[in-house]
Motif scaffolding. Structure first.
Motif, PDB file in Angstrom:
ATOM      1  N   PRO A 120       0.389  -0.873  -2.690  1.00  0.00           N
ATOM      2  CA  PRO A 120      -0.237   0.048  -3.367  1.00  0.00           C
ATOM      3  C   PRO A 120      -1.868  -0.563  -2.963  1.00  0.00           C
ATOM      4  CG  PRO A 120       0.829  -1.259  -5.008  1.00  0.00           C
ATOM      5  CD  PRO A 120       1.118  -0.681  -3.746  1.00  0.00           C
ATOM      6  N   ASP A 121      -2.816   0.359  -2.379  1.00  0.00           N
ATOM      7  CA  ASP A 121      -4.292  -0.073  -2.131  1.00  0.00           C
ATOM      8  C   ASP A 121      -4.868  -0.240  -3.529  1.00  0.00           C
ATOM      9  OD1 ASP A 121      -3.671   0.070  -0.013  1.00  0.00           O
ATOM     10  OD2 ASP A 121      -4.165   2.314   1.057  1.00  0.00           O
ATOM     11  N   THR A 122      -6.271  -0.527  -3.930  1.00  0.00           N
ATOM     12  CA  THR A 122      -6.425  -0.898  -5.064  1.00  0.00           C
ATOM     13  C   THR A 122      -8.088  -0.272  -4.733  1.00  0.00           C
ATOM     14  OG1 THR A 122      -8.125  -2.601  -4.456  1.00  0.00           O
ATOM     15  CG2 THR A 122      -6.020  -2.770  -5.898  1.00  0.00           C
ATOM     16  N   LYS A 123      -8.270   0.374  -5.501  1.00  0.00           N
ATOM     17  CA  LYS A 123      -9.938   1.624  -5.519  1.00  0.00           C
ATOM     18  C   LYS A 123     -11.292   0.567  -6.567  1.00  0.00           C
ATOM     19  CE  LYS A 123      -7.934   4.920  -7.402  1.00  0.00           C
ATOM     20  NZ  LYS A 123      -7.350   7.147  -7.081  1.00  0.00           N
ATOM     21  N   LEU A 124     -10.870   0.557  -8.116  1.00  0.00           N
ATOM     22  CA  LEU A 124     -11.819   0.213  -8.822  1.00  0.00           C
ATOM     23  C   LEU A 124     -11.975  -1.670  -8.073  1.00  0.00           C
ATOM     24  CD1 LEU A 124     -14.832  -0.287 -10.533  1.00  0.00           C
ATOM     25  CD2 LEU A 124     -13.328   0.695 -12.341  1.00  0.00           C
ATOM     26  N   ASN A 125     -10.341  -1.634  -9.038  1.00  0.00           N
ATOM     27  CA  ASN A 125     -10.263  -3.321  -8.959  1.00  0.00           C
ATOM     28  C   ASN A 125      -8.485  -2.971  -8.594  1.00  0.00           C
ATOM     29  OD1 ASN A 125      -9.115  -2.525 -12.011  1.00  0.00           O
ATOM     30  ND2 ASN A 125     -10.555  -3.115 -12.486  1.00  0.00           N
ATOM     31  N   ALA A 126      -8.339  -4.407  -9.896  1.00  0.00           N
ATOM     32  CA  ALA A 126      -6.026  -4.172  -9.172  1.00  0.00           C
ATOM     33  C   ALA A 126      -5.813  -3.469  -9.721  1.00  0.00           C
ATOM     34  CB  ALA A 126      -6.132  -5.747  -9.402  1.00  0.00           C
ATOM     35  N   VAL A 127      -5.786  -3.472 -11.208  1.00  0.00           N
ATOM     36  CA  VAL A 127      -5.091  -2.094 -12.341  1.00  0.00           C
ATOM     37  C   VAL A 127      -5.446  -0.374 -11.403  1.00  0.00           C
ATOM     38  CG1 VAL A 127      -5.122  -3.898 -13.300  1.00  0.00           C
ATOM     39  CG2 VAL A 127      -6.336  -1.705 -13.651  1.00  0.00           C
ATOM     40  N   ASP A 128      -6.610  -0.211 -10.616  1.00  0.00           N
ATOM     41  CA  ASP A 128      -6.672   1.243 -10.257  1.00  0.00           C
ATOM     42  C   ASP A 128      -6.471   1.188  -9.078  1.00  0.00           C
ATOM     43  OD1 ASP A 128      -7.599   3.282 -10.296  1.00  0.00           O
ATOM     44  OD2 ASP A 128      -9.993   2.427  -9.742  1.00  0.00           O
ATOM     45  N   ILE A 129      -5.604   1.830  -9.102  1.00  0.00           N
ATOM     46  CA  ILE A 129      -4.241   1.120  -7.691  1.00  0.00           C
ATOM     47  C   ILE A 129      -4.573   3.171  -7.030  1.00  0.00           C
ATOM     48  CG2 ILE A 129      -3.327  -0.296  -8.146  1.00  0.00           C
ATOM     49  CD1 ILE A 129      -0.702   0.998  -8.665  1.00  0.00           C
ATOM     50  N   VAL A 130      -3.635   3.564  -5.403  1.00  0.00           N
ATOM     51  CA  VAL A 130      -3.543   4.363  -5.398  1.00  0.00           C
ATOM     52  C   VAL A 130      -2.815   3.896  -4.173  1.00  0.00           C
ATOM     53  CG1 VAL A 130      -5.456   4.147  -3.503  1.00  0.00           C
ATOM     54  CG2 VAL A 130      -4.456   6.357  -3.585  1.00  0.00           C
ATOM     55  N   THR A 131      -1.658   4.735  -3.972  1.00  0.00           N
ATOM     56  CA  THR A 131      -0.292   4.923  -2.375  1.00  0.00           C
ATOM     57  C   THR A 131      -0.767   5.775  -1.439  1.00  0.00           C
ATOM     58  OG1 THR A 131       1.399   5.919  -4.102  1.00  0.00           O
ATOM     59  CG2 THR A 131       0.999   3.742  -4.387  1.00  0.00           C
ATOM     60  N   GLU A 132       0.073   6.033  -0.937  1.00  0.00           N
ATOM     61  CA  GLU A 132       0.459   6.521   0.367  1.00  0.00           C
ATOM     62  C   GLU A 132       0.740   7.596   0.225  1.00  0.00           C
ATOM     63  OE1 GLU A 132       4.572   5.050   2.221  1.00  0.00           O
ATOM     64  OE2 GLU A 132       2.535   4.683   3.514  1.00  0.00           O
ATOM     65  N   THR A 133       2.120   7.955  -0.695  1.00  0.00           N
ATOM     66  CA  THR A 133       2.376   9.387  -1.454  1.00  0.00           C
ATOM     67  C   THR A 133       1.337   9.942  -2.052  1.00  0.00           C
ATOM     68  OG1 THR A 133       4.057   7.614  -2.148  1.00  0.00           O
ATOM     69  CG2 THR A 133       4.261   9.694  -2.958  1.00  0.00           C
ATOM     70  N   ASP A 134       0.337   9.137  -3.347  1.00  0.00           N
ATOM     71  CA  ASP A 134      -0.958  10.229  -3.393  1.00  0.00           C
ATOM     72  C   ASP A 134      -1.271  10.959  -2.420  1.00  0.00           C
ATOM     73  OD1 ASP A 134      -1.682   9.017  -6.761  1.00  0.00           O
ATOM     74  OD2 ASP A 134      -1.369   7.297  -5.176  1.00  0.00           O
ATOM     75  N   ARG A 135      -1.744   9.834  -1.514  1.00  0.00           N
ATOM     76  CA  ARG A 135      -2.885  10.787  -0.026  1.00  0.00           C
ATOM     77  C   ARG A 135      -1.846  12.163   0.429  1.00  0.00           C
ATOM     78  NH1 ARG A 135      -3.585   5.241   0.819  1.00  0.00           N
ATOM     79  NH2 ARG A 135      -5.609   4.614   0.058  1.00  0.00           N
ATOM     80  N   ALA A 136      -0.581  11.377   0.503  1.00  0.00           N
ATOM     81  CA  ALA A 136       0.253  12.704   0.961  1.00  0.00           C
ATOM     82  C   ALA A 136       0.732  13.670   0.214  1.00  0.00           C
ATOM     83  CB  ALA A 136       1.461  12.134   0.918  1.00  0.00           C
ATOM     84  N   VAL A 137       0.386  13.265  -1.239  1.00  0.00           N
ATOM     85  CA  VAL A 137       0.976  14.268  -1.987  1.00  0.00           C
ATOM     86  C   VAL A 137      -0.117  15.727  -1.960  1.00  0.00           C
ATOM     87  CG1 VAL A 137       0.784  15.623  -4.598  1.00  0.00           C
ATOM     88  CG2 VAL A 137       2.447  13.594  -3.140  1.00  0.00           C
ATOM     89  N   GLU A 138      -1.717  15.231  -2.358  1.00  0.00           N
ATOM     90  CA  GLU A 138      -2.385  15.718  -2.675  1.00  0.00           C
ATOM     91  C   GLU A 138      -3.308  16.585  -0.953  1.00  0.00           C
ATOM     92  OE1 GLU A 138      -8.112  15.112  -3.346  1.00  0.00           O
ATOM     93  OE2 GLU A 138      -6.476  14.322  -4.797  1.00  0.00           O
ATOM     94  N   ALA A 139      -2.556  16.201   0.271  1.00  0.00           N
ATOM     95  CA  ALA A 139      -3.079  16.646   1.185  1.00  0.00           C
ATOM     96  C   ALA A 139      -2.298  18.157   1.282  1.00  0.00           C
ATOM     97  CB  ALA A 139      -2.696  16.011   2.600  1.00  0.00           C
ATOM     98  N   HIS A 140      -0.831  17.953   1.111  1.00  0.00           N
ATOM     99  CA  HIS A 140      -0.276  19.434   0.825  1.00  0.00           C
ATOM    100  C   HIS A 140      -0.573  19.787  -0.041  1.00  0.00           C
ATOM    101  CE1 HIS A 140       3.653  20.767   1.128  1.00  0.00           C
ATOM    102  NE2 HIS A 140       4.127  21.029  -0.533  1.00  0.00           N
ATOM    103  N   VAL A 141      -0.628  19.791  -1.000  1.00  0.00           N
ATOM    104  CA  VAL A 141      -1.434  20.325  -2.123  1.00  0.00           C
ATOM    105  C   VAL A 141      -2.701  20.949  -1.942  1.00  0.00           C
ATOM    106  CG1 VAL A 141      -2.242  20.645  -4.536  1.00  0.00           C
ATOM    107  CG2 VAL A 141      -0.428  19.239  -4.194  1.00  0.00           C
ATOM    108  N   SER A 142      -3.462  20.442  -1.052  1.00  0.00           N
ATOM    109  CA  SER A 142      -4.486  20.754  -1.023  1.00  0.00           C
ATOM    110  C   SER A 142      -4.074  22.041  -0.228  1.00  0.00           C
ATOM    111  CB  SER A 142      -5.529  20.429  -0.159  1.00  0.00           C
ATOM    112  OG  SER A 142      -6.627  20.477   0.020  1.00  0.00           O
ATOM    113  N   ALA A 143      -3.484  22.059   1.206  1.00  0.00           N
ATOM    114  CA  ALA A 143      -3.329  22.926   2.330  1.00  0.00           C
ATOM    115  C   ALA A 143      -2.271  24.254   1.671  1.00  0.00           C
ATOM    116  CB  ALA A 143      -1.892  22.084   3.362  1.00  0.00           C
TER     117      ALA A 143
END
Length: 306
Positions: A34-57
């Motif tokens: 996981p990558d972090t955004k605000l701090n170490a407990v605010d995380i994002v993964t490649e799966t988050d991004r892939a799912v949003e890209a699919h849903v958006s499309a």
């Protein structure tokens, strides 16, 4: 603009939710970094991004004139929710749960019209539980939701569970309340939360609310759905965003619940206010329980920027 066919939108969102659920289940959480955004407990993964890209499309293809707001494409200070029909999406609500394979994460798909929740779909693929709501048409929960009809798919049960005459709410001493620490772990908002948690738990003799119990599911959308189902009495949150609450808010409304401000005195709150207090449906006692909860908070108010 022509009136939106909310039922048709619901059908599309359910289909997209199942597709997203399969993507989430296919991810190997043991190999996710996981990558972090605000701090170490605010995380994002490649799966988050892939799912949003699919849903958006999928949603842009089905409804090209609708606006789209997603967690992973949100730009602070620029992204706005307007009166136009807007899909509001959290690809994985409960990412920390997801990366730990703790089975309380979901996809949250909402449609807002006039800046108010109109359709909500929340799907937990780990438990195969689907929650849906349409403005004016009720909200429902379905277990084994992705299975074929006649092969184990559960019945669509109208919310709240137990029927349309939910029991009255008592005081805090009998309430099951959901709370979340959030990702902001310093400053006035964090201090207010920490103090409030202690006051809620403390005995009345010590000036506390002596709350019946506190839970943290780790997902705003699932907290709201549990309130809608009548499994939680209250859910208090500060710091989450519209994509965390839009779908669940619709489901809660249609189950007779109500959403007010998480700050004392605010009987109305905006979709993107970032400060919320949800109350389950009840034959009586909603207003009284809200006021009792606010009294425990005292004069403190949370303030989150967009």
């Amino acid at each position: 603009m022509a009136e939106v066919d909310l039922q048709a939108v619901l059908d599309t969102l359910v289909s997209v939710a199942f597709e997203a659920g399969r993507m989430i289940l296919a991810a190997n959480t043991n190999s996710i970094s996981p990558d972090t955004k605000l701090n170490a407990v605010d995380i994002v993964t490649e799966t988050d991004r892939a799912v949003e890209a699919h849903v958006s499309a999928r949603l842009r293809a089905a409804y090209p004139t609708f606006a789209f707001v997603g967690e992973e494409t949100y730009v602070a200070g620029q992204t706005r929710i307007t009166d136009a029909p807007t899909f509001i999406v959290d690809p994985i609500d409960g990412t920390t749960n997801f990366v730990h394979a703790f089975p309380h994460a979901c996809i949250s798909l909402g449609l807002a019209v006039g800046r108010a929740p109109a359709v909500g779909v929340v799907y937990n693929p780990f438990l195969d539980v689907l929650y849906t709501g349409v403005r004016g048409a009720g909200s429902y929960m379905q277990r084994n939701a992705s299975l074929p009809e006649g092969r184990g798919r559960g019945e669509r049960v109208r919310l709240p569970l137990g029927g349309q005459s939910p029991p009255p709410l008592g005081g805090l001493s009998s309430a099951l309340v959901s709370i979340e620490w959030g990702s902001q772990r310093e400053g006035p908002n964090f201090e207010l939360k920490a103090q409030a948690f202690r006051r809620l738990a403390a005995a009345r003799e010590a000036g506390g609310g002596m709350v019946g119990g506190m839970r943290s599911l780790g997902s705003a959308a699932l907290n709201l759905c549990a309130c809608a189902a009548g499994q939680l009495d209250l859910y208090w949150e500060g710091g989450c965003y519209a994509w965390d609450v839009a779908a669940g808010w619709c489901i809660l409304n249609e189950a007779g619940g109500m959403m007010v401000s998480g700050n004392p005195g605010g009987w109305e709150t905006e979709l993107d206010s970032r400060v919320y207090l949800a109350v389950r449906g009840a034959s009586s006692g909603q207003k009284e329980l809200v006021e009792e909860f606010w009294k425990v908070l005292g004069d403190g108010k949370m303030d989150y920027k967009h």
